[in-house]
Design a protein around this motif. Structure first.
Motif, PDB file in Angstrom:
ATOM      1  N   ILE A 236     -57.249  -7.295 -54.123  1.00  0.00           N
ATOM      2  CA  ILE A 236     -58.600  -6.831 -54.427  1.00  0.00           C
ATOM      3  C   ILE A 236     -59.316  -7.906 -55.235  1.00  0.00           C
ATOM      4  CG2 ILE A 236     -60.015  -5.007 -55.442  1.00  0.00           C
ATOM      5  CD1 ILE A 236     -58.194  -4.023 -53.197  1.00  0.00           C
ATOM      6  N   LEU A 237     -60.484  -8.310 -54.805  1.00  0.00           N
ATOM      7  CA  LEU A 237     -61.338  -9.218 -55.569  1.00  0.00           C
ATOM      8  C   LEU A 237     -62.357  -8.372 -56.323  1.00  0.00           C
ATOM      9  CD1 LEU A 237     -62.578 -11.932 -56.400  1.00  0.00           C
ATOM     10  CD2 LEU A 237     -63.822 -11.934 -54.216  1.00  0.00           C
ATOM     11  N   VAL A 238     -62.377  -8.514 -57.631  1.00  0.00           N
ATOM     12  CA  VAL A 238     -63.320  -7.786 -58.470  1.00  0.00           C
ATOM     13  C   VAL A 238     -64.361  -8.777 -58.970  1.00  0.00           C
ATOM     14  CG1 VAL A 238     -63.627  -6.363 -60.515  1.00  0.00           C
ATOM     15  CG2 VAL A 238     -61.535  -6.161 -59.173  1.00  0.00           C
ATOM     16  N   ALA A 239     -65.629  -8.541 -58.667  1.00  0.00           N
ATOM     17  CA  ALA A 239     -66.699  -9.454 -59.031  1.00  0.00           C
ATOM     18  C   ALA A 239     -67.728  -8.734 -59.897  1.00  0.00           C
ATOM     19  CB  ALA A 239     -67.361 -10.017 -57.782  1.00  0.00           C
TER      20      ALA A 239
ATOM     21  N   GLY B  61     -66.382 -11.307 -41.962  1.00  0.00           N
ATOM     22  CA  GLY B  61     -65.580 -10.146 -41.587  1.00  0.00           C
ATOM     23  C   GLY B  61     -64.732  -9.611 -42.726  1.00  0.00           C
ATOM     24  N   LEU B  62     -65.197  -9.797 -43.974  1.00  0.00           N
ATOM     25  CA  LEU B  62     -64.447  -9.361 -45.148  1.00  0.00           C
ATOM     26  C   LEU B  62     -65.059  -8.072 -45.703  1.00  0.00           C
ATOM     27  CD1 LEU B  62     -64.019 -12.820 -46.917  1.00  0.00           C
ATOM     28  CD2 LEU B  62     -62.332 -11.594 -45.534  1.00  0.00           C
ATOM     29  N   PRO B  63     -64.277  -7.013 -45.846  1.00  0.00           N
ATOM     30  CA  PRO B  63     -64.822  -5.727 -46.290  1.00  0.00           C
ATOM     31  C   PRO B  63     -65.102  -5.722 -47.794  1.00  0.00           C
ATOM     32  CG  PRO B  63     -62.455  -5.545 -46.002  1.00  0.00           C
ATOM     33  CD  PRO B  63     -62.830  -6.918 -45.530  1.00  0.00           C
ATOM     34  N   PHE B  64     -66.094  -4.932 -48.191  1.00  0.00           N
ATOM     35  CA  PHE B  64     -66.438  -4.837 -49.604  1.00  0.00           C
ATOM     36  C   PHE B  64     -67.073  -3.479 -49.899  1.00  0.00           C
ATOM     37  CE2 PHE B  64     -70.178  -6.368 -47.441  1.00  0.00           C
ATOM     38  CZ  PHE B  64     -71.248  -5.745 -48.072  1.00  0.00           C
TER      39      PHE B  64
ATOM     40  N   ILE C  92     -64.684  -5.660 -54.635  1.00  0.00           N
ATOM     41  CA  ILE C  92     -65.548  -4.756 -55.396  1.00  0.00           C
ATOM     42  C   ILE C  92     -66.660  -5.625 -55.948  1.00  0.00           C
ATOM     43  CG2 ILE C  92     -65.702  -3.121 -57.300  1.00  0.00           C
ATOM     44  CD1 ILE C  92     -62.687  -2.675 -57.028  1.00  0.00           C
ATOM     45  N   LEU C  93     -67.860  -5.435 -55.459  1.00  0.00           N
ATOM     46  CA  LEU C  93     -68.941  -6.402 -55.650  1.00  0.00           C
ATOM     47  C   LEU C  93     -70.089  -5.808 -56.459  1.00  0.00           C
ATOM     48  CD1 LEU C  93     -69.972  -9.240 -54.786  1.00  0.00           C
ATOM     49  CD2 LEU C  93     -70.981  -8.131 -52.788  1.00  0.00           C
ATOM     50  N   ASP C  94     -70.277  -6.344 -57.671  1.00  0.00           N
ATOM     51  CA  ASP C  94     -71.448  -5.958 -58.464  1.00  0.00           C
ATOM     52  C   ASP C  94     -72.688  -6.570 -57.813  1.00  0.00           C
ATOM     53  OD1 ASP C  94     -73.116  -5.038 -60.435  1.00  0.00           O
ATOM     54  OD2 ASP C  94     -72.591  -6.599 -61.889  1.00  0.00           O
ATOM     55  N   LEU C  95     -73.720  -5.775 -57.663  1.00  0.00           N
ATOM     56  CA  LEU C  95     -74.900  -6.252 -56.956  1.00  0.00           C
ATOM     57  C   LEU C  95     -75.843  -7.064 -57.843  1.00  0.00           C
ATOM     58  CD1 LEU C  95     -75.734  -3.094 -54.797  1.00  0.00           C
ATOM     59  CD2 LEU C  95     -74.547  -5.191 -54.102  1.00  0.00           C
ATOM     60  N   ARG C  96     -75.678  -6.982 -59.141  1.00  0.00           N
ATOM     61  CA  ARG C  96     -76.539  -7.717 -60.062  1.00  0.00           C
ATOM     62  C   ARG C  96     -75.704  -8.780 -60.772  1.00  0.00           C
ATOM     63  NH1 ARG C  96     -82.016  -6.094 -59.402  1.00  0.00           N
ATOM     64  NH2 ARG C  96     -82.093  -3.834 -59.130  1.00  0.00           N
TER      65      ARG C  96
ATOM     66  N   VAL D 193     -61.526   3.069 -53.517  1.00  0.00           N
ATOM     67  CA  VAL D 193     -60.929   1.821 -53.024  1.00  0.00           C
ATOM     68  C   VAL D 193     -59.920   2.119 -51.921  1.00  0.00           C
ATOM     69  CG1 VAL D 193     -59.381  -0.079 -53.652  1.00  0.00           C
ATOM     70  CG2 VAL D 193     -61.324   0.497 -55.115  1.00  0.00           C
ATOM     71  N   GLN D 194     -59.084   3.130 -52.122  1.00  0.00           N
ATOM     72  CA  GLN D 194     -58.091   3.485 -51.102  1.00  0.00           C
ATOM     73  C   GLN D 194     -58.766   3.911 -49.799  1.00  0.00           C
ATOM     74  OE1 GLN D 194     -56.017   6.445 -53.408  1.00  0.00           O
ATOM     75  NE2 GLN D 194     -54.404   5.019 -54.040  1.00  0.00           N
ATOM     76  N   ALA D 195     -59.844   4.694 -49.906  1.00  0.00           N
ATOM     77  CA  ALA D 195     -60.576   5.122 -48.710  1.00  0.00           C
ATOM     78  C   ALA D 195     -61.207   3.921 -48.007  1.00  0.00           C
ATOM     79  CB  ALA D 195     -61.642   6.146 -49.083  1.00  0.00           C
ATOM     80  N   ALA D 196     -61.751   2.988 -48.797  1.00  0.00           N
ATOM     81  CA  ALA D 196     -62.371   1.797 -48.213  1.00  0.00           C
ATOM     82  C   ALA D 196     -61.332   0.925 -47.516  1.00  0.00           C
ATOM     83  CB  ALA D 196     -63.095   1.003 -49.290  1.00  0.00           C
TER      84      ALA D 196
END
Length: 223
Positions: A6-9, A73-76, A52-56, A113-116
């Motif tokens: 998981i990449l957390v941004a 093709g990378l899910p987020f 997991i991508l913060d939009l700001r 996250v598990q559902a995604a």
């Protein structure tokens, strides 16, 4: 089996640490990105199972990063302190699998996250099946015809029909082209038998009509 990566941004250090700890506690491997530019570079280099991508974020905002992830093709999933409908729509249009509003608790984040991850796996499987199907259809007339037959008779989509035929081939340890050829030949034989039976029935009905004596009216008495 390796744990999902998981990449957390997030540019907020406290939020980034909380998200990281929650993911690690759930058994995931975690990468951290402190801004949009770093998030994009890490994602394209490591291909995480989910971001997991913060939009700001500074340098590049989440929507710019989202475009790069989608092209690769990378899910987020999207993360923001704002729950406005416009933001949700923009994130969805950008390809986000979920939209989460901060602050978050672990019991909210982990199930999302598990559902995604499950949805991302389904999407990968669909993409792989479509690529395999397109290749197979272009190489084999029988596969193409059998896919069409299964769609008509079973109400399948093209992907469902191809997957069913591929599963059947795997269960028999045979090539899908060979199974398709056998099915197609059987269908052609059945179609031919049905056509012959129908033609004979029509011919019999026509002969019966021809042999039937003409109808006679009531007898006339001539005085």
């Amino acid at each position: 089996m390796n744990a999902p990566l998981i990449l957390v941004a997030d540019d907020n250090p406290e939020d980034l640490d909380l998200l990281t700890l929650a993911m690690q506690a759930a058994g995931f491997d975690v990468l951290q990105a402190h801004n949009g530019d770093e998030a994009e570079k890490l994602a394209l280099e490591h291909h995480p199972d989910l971001t997991i991508l913060d939009l700001r974020m500074p340098l590049k905002d989440g929507f710019e990063v989202a475009a790069s992830l989608r092209n690769a093709g990378l899910p987020f999933i999207s993360l923001s302190s704002y729950g406005e409908e416009e933001m949700v729509e923009r994130a969805t249009d950008a390809g986000s699998l979920a939209y989460l509003v901060k602050p978050l608790e672990a019991d909210q984040l982990v199930p999302a996250v598990q559902a995604a991850l499950r949805r991302a796996d389904d999407m990968r499987h669909m993409k792989e099946s479509m690529e395999q199907m397109d290749k197979a259809l272009s190489q084999s007339r029988e596969i193409s015809m059998v896919v069409g037959i299964l769609m008509e008779r079973c109400g399948f989509t093209a992907i469902q029909a191809f997957d069913a035929m591929r599963d059947e081939a795997r269960s028999q340890r045979r090539k899908i082209a060979d199974v398709a050829r056998e099915y197609f030949n059987a269908a052609e034989a059945l179609h031919g038998m049905t056509r012959n039976i129908a033609e004979r029935a029509r011919e019999k009905a026509q002969r019966s009509q021809t042999k039937r004596p003409p109808k006679r009216g009531p007898a006339r008495i001539i005085s």
